[in-house]
Design an enzyme around this catalytic site. Sequence first.
Site, PDB file in Angstrom:
ATOM      1  N   HIS A   1       0.837  -1.207   0.000  1.00  0.00           N
ATOM      2  CA  HIS A   1       0.000   0.000   0.000  1.00  0.00           C
ATOM      3  C   HIS A   1       0.869   1.252   0.000  1.00  0.00           C
ATOM      4  O   HIS A   1       0.688   2.157  -0.828  1.00  0.00           O
ATOM      5  CB  HIS A   1      -0.911  -0.031   1.230  1.00  0.00           C
ATOM      6  CG  HIS A   1      -1.736   1.208   1.421  1.00  0.00           C
ATOM      7  ND1 HIS A   1      -3.098   1.222   1.229  1.00  0.00           N
ATOM      8  CD2 HIS A   1      -1.409   2.469   1.801  1.00  0.00           C
ATOM      9  CE1 HIS A   1      -3.560   2.430   1.471  1.00  0.00           C
ATOM     10  NE2 HIS A   1      -2.544   3.208   1.833  1.00  0.00           N
ATOM     11  N   GLU A   2       1.826   1.325   0.940  1.00  0.00           N
ATOM     12  CA  GLU A   2       2.639   2.532   1.076  1.00  0.00           C
ATOM     13  C   GLU A   2       3.479   2.799  -0.166  1.00  0.00           C
ATOM     14  O   GLU A   2       3.548   3.934  -0.657  1.00  0.00           O
ATOM     15  CB  GLU A   2       3.541   2.420   2.306  1.00  0.00           C
ATOM     16  CG  GLU A   2       2.814   2.349   3.632  1.00  0.00           C
ATOM     17  CD  GLU A   2       1.838   3.491   3.850  1.00  0.00           C
ATOM     18  OE1 GLU A   2       1.948   4.529   3.168  1.00  0.00           O
ATOM     19  OE2 GLU A   2       0.948   3.336   4.682  1.00  0.00           O
TER      20      GLU A   2
ATOM     21  N   HIS B   1      -9.872   7.625   2.992  1.00  0.00           N
ATOM     22  CA  HIS B   1      -9.830   6.202   3.312  1.00  0.00           C
ATOM     23  C   HIS B   1     -11.213   5.564   3.209  1.00  0.00           C
ATOM     24  O   HIS B   1     -11.333   4.349   3.045  1.00  0.00           O
ATOM     25  CB  HIS B   1      -9.270   5.977   4.709  1.00  0.00           C
ATOM     26  CG  HIS B   1      -7.861   6.458   4.866  1.00  0.00           C
ATOM     27  ND1 HIS B   1      -7.560   7.738   5.273  1.00  0.00           N
ATOM     28  CD2 HIS B   1      -6.677   5.844   4.637  1.00  0.00           C
ATOM     29  CE1 HIS B   1      -6.244   7.880   5.316  1.00  0.00           C
ATOM     30  NE2 HIS B   1      -5.684   6.747   4.933  1.00  0.00           N
TER      31      HIS B   1
ATOM     32  N   TYR C   1      -4.557  14.065  -3.004  1.00  0.00           N
ATOM     33  CA  TYR C   1      -4.982  13.316  -1.817  1.00  0.00           C
ATOM     34  C   TYR C   1      -6.148  14.012  -1.117  1.00  0.00           C
ATOM     35  O   TYR C   1      -6.082  14.394   0.048  1.00  0.00           O
ATOM     36  CB  TYR C   1      -3.792  13.183  -0.872  1.00  0.00           C
ATOM     37  CG  TYR C   1      -3.846  12.007   0.074  1.00  0.00           C
ATOM     38  CD1 TYR C   1      -3.984  10.710  -0.404  1.00  0.00           C
ATOM     39  CD2 TYR C   1      -3.718  12.191   1.441  1.00  0.00           C
ATOM     40  CE1 TYR C   1      -4.000   9.632   0.464  1.00  0.00           C
ATOM     41  CE2 TYR C   1      -3.729  11.120   2.320  1.00  0.00           C
ATOM     42  CZ  TYR C   1      -3.872   9.841   1.821  1.00  0.00           C
ATOM     43  OH  TYR C   1      -3.890   8.763   2.684  1.00  0.00           O
TER      44      TYR C   1
ATOM     45  N   HIS D   1       1.729   4.359  -3.085  1.00  0.00           N
ATOM     46  CA  HIS D   1       1.606   5.825  -3.037  1.00  0.00           C
ATOM     47  C   HIS D   1       2.757   6.466  -3.814  1.00  0.00           C
ATOM     48  O   HIS D   1       2.583   7.502  -4.481  1.00  0.00           O
ATOM     49  CB  HIS D   1       1.617   6.325  -1.595  1.00  0.00           C
ATOM     50  CG  HIS D   1       0.295   6.224  -0.897  1.00  0.00           C
ATOM     51  ND1 HIS D   1      -0.878   6.714  -1.440  1.00  0.00           N
ATOM     52  CD2 HIS D   1      -0.037   5.703   0.322  1.00  0.00           C
ATOM     53  CE1 HIS D   1      -1.880   6.500  -0.590  1.00  0.00           C
ATOM     54  NE2 HIS D   1      -1.398   5.892   0.472  1.00  0.00           N
TER      55      HIS D   1
ATOM     56  N   GLU E   1      -6.117   6.355  -2.530  1.00  0.00           N
ATOM     57  CA  GLU E   1      -6.103   5.335  -1.482  1.00  0.00           C
ATOM     58  C   GLU E   1      -6.494   3.956  -2.023  1.00  0.00           C
ATOM     59  O   GLU E   1      -5.900   2.948  -1.668  1.00  0.00           O
ATOM     60  CB  GLU E   1      -7.064   5.737  -0.355  1.00  0.00           C
ATOM     61  CG  GLU E   1      -6.431   6.581   0.714  1.00  0.00           C
ATOM     62  CD  GLU E   1      -5.314   5.854   1.437  1.00  0.00           C
ATOM     63  OE1 GLU E   1      -5.518   4.707   1.893  1.00  0.00           O
ATOM     64  OE2 GLU E   1      -4.217   6.427   1.537  1.00  0.00           O
TER      65      GLU E   1
ATOM     66  N   ASP F   1     -13.646  11.260   4.161  1.00  0.00           N
ATOM     67  CA  ASP F   1     -12.219  11.014   4.296  1.00  0.00           C
ATOM     68  C   ASP F   1     -11.785  10.078   3.170  1.00  0.00           C
ATOM     69  O   ASP F   1     -12.511   9.165   2.787  1.00  0.00           O
ATOM     70  CB  ASP F   1     -11.936  10.364   5.658  1.00  0.00           C
ATOM     71  CG  ASP F   1     -10.466  10.099   5.887  1.00  0.00           C
ATOM     72  OD1 ASP F   1      -9.972   9.076   5.352  1.00  0.00           O
ATOM     73  OD2 ASP F   1      -9.809  10.872   6.589  1.00  0.00           O
TER      74      ASP F   1
END
Length: 514
Positions: free
Chosen positions: A336-337, A425, A351, A340, A360, A423
């Site tokens: 995931h990271e 997420h 974002y 980005h 996301e 948000d």
Amino acid sequence: MSRTLLASLATLTLVGCGSTSTTVTSSVELDTIEGAGAVAQAQAALKSRQQAGEEFVARGAILDDNGDSHVRFDRRFQGLRVLGGDFVSHQNANGALRELTHAGPESLQGLSVKPSLSAARATQLAERAFVGKRDAGAASAELVVFARGEKPVAAYEVVLEGVKDDGTPSILHVVVDAHTGAVLETADEIETAATTSTGNSLYVGTVSLATNSTSTGYEMRDPSRGKGFYTLNLANGTSGGSVFTSTTSSFGNGTTSNAASAGVDAHYGIQKTYDYFKNVHGRDGIDGAGGTGYNRVHYSSRYNNAFWSDSCFCMTYGDGDGTTFTPLTAIDVAGHEMTHGVTSRTARLVYSGESGGLNEATSDIFGSMVEYYAASASDPGDYLIGEKIYTPSKSGDALRYMANPSQDGKSVNCWSSSVGSLDVHYSSGVANHFFYLLAEGSTGSTTCNGSTLSGIGRSAAEKIWYRALTVYMTSSTKYAGARTATLNAAKDLFGSGSTQYNAVAAAWSAVSVN
């Protein structure tokens, strides 16, 4: 990386293009013969479209195996960066302009870029949007053109640094109207994996690590992938740190009593994520040019999160509070990271709003695909995000549930006009749900329109999303634009009217994006 919002993806068909059978793409450096050739070809094709005061600055190129090229451009107007002015120019093998994928208006003619407010005043107004503790003096204000709203305006992009209330670093980009002082958009450069959130590893058992031999033993540094990477132990600090070392070829003991155990998970995660993008998508590193970033483990104390930062081009992992979370170094979080980082070097999805949700979701999608790719018996692939980082008392929980996003109580399964206010997420649920339905079908899930779907498999689905991200999406793409981008990608890869193309359309309809 631009941090502003608006305008769905728009595709202008300039020359008729039927379905193609593109199966291989490759990123090329702009200073290579191939890259420079693609840029020159694109600039020649765009010459008639360039208006007075405009400058098109190339920042990336992709070549298809059939000779087509796709060049990403940023735009400047009267010397100012245009936020939302980025676009992708698509050329046929003969150099003819085939399509133009853009965000925001095509023309900025007549726009006055003279501000009414000073940069100092804009900074004062922007500071009101910062929540947390600001670093004294850490601010900058740049006059730009904001082209993501209904009408382009002169604005200041103010960058504020500090720390949020939960301990997460913050590099907040605030766009302030240079005439009215209104805050047009805010977006944080720090992108987290959660909303509250071998060697011998914590989560994937005993695994093989690529390390570096030194005069005194070994260090957790992989010189074999791309330009190489390493894993730092911050030892509960927030900066500095040192590379994990061992006098033997073994790292960690599989428990949190040994600090290297979490480092093993992070190091293994970056290895597998690099291998995934290289072997599945032909991408050389996270930046497309061999750069992969690095890890920082044991950030702060009892920190319940993990985050990606463009500034250091690195991943940072907290240890969790021991009540809800254990160290947040699971492989799907690593995937995931690092994704980005891929997004920041391609579409640069802002974002915030729907674009942030797509940002996301892109990280969740490829984080899940990395987990499947790694095929660990201790952490097999699934459509749950971060399920391994919860303490035993929270067994069964996950950060996100792609088959049924609303299972977390906050994310949404279906698109509505209010999704952009959530948000990022939680707004990501729409795209996560779409990807699950596309890959696996409606078994194990439900659709928003009551339809029953058959999946096309993960292999086809992940390739469609990757091509959509790297070739068609721009910084301002919203859900309607993501539908267009993935349909274009499916057409390129499998042909218009193919089973895969039709499945993409059906899966978007199944999450109410029509």
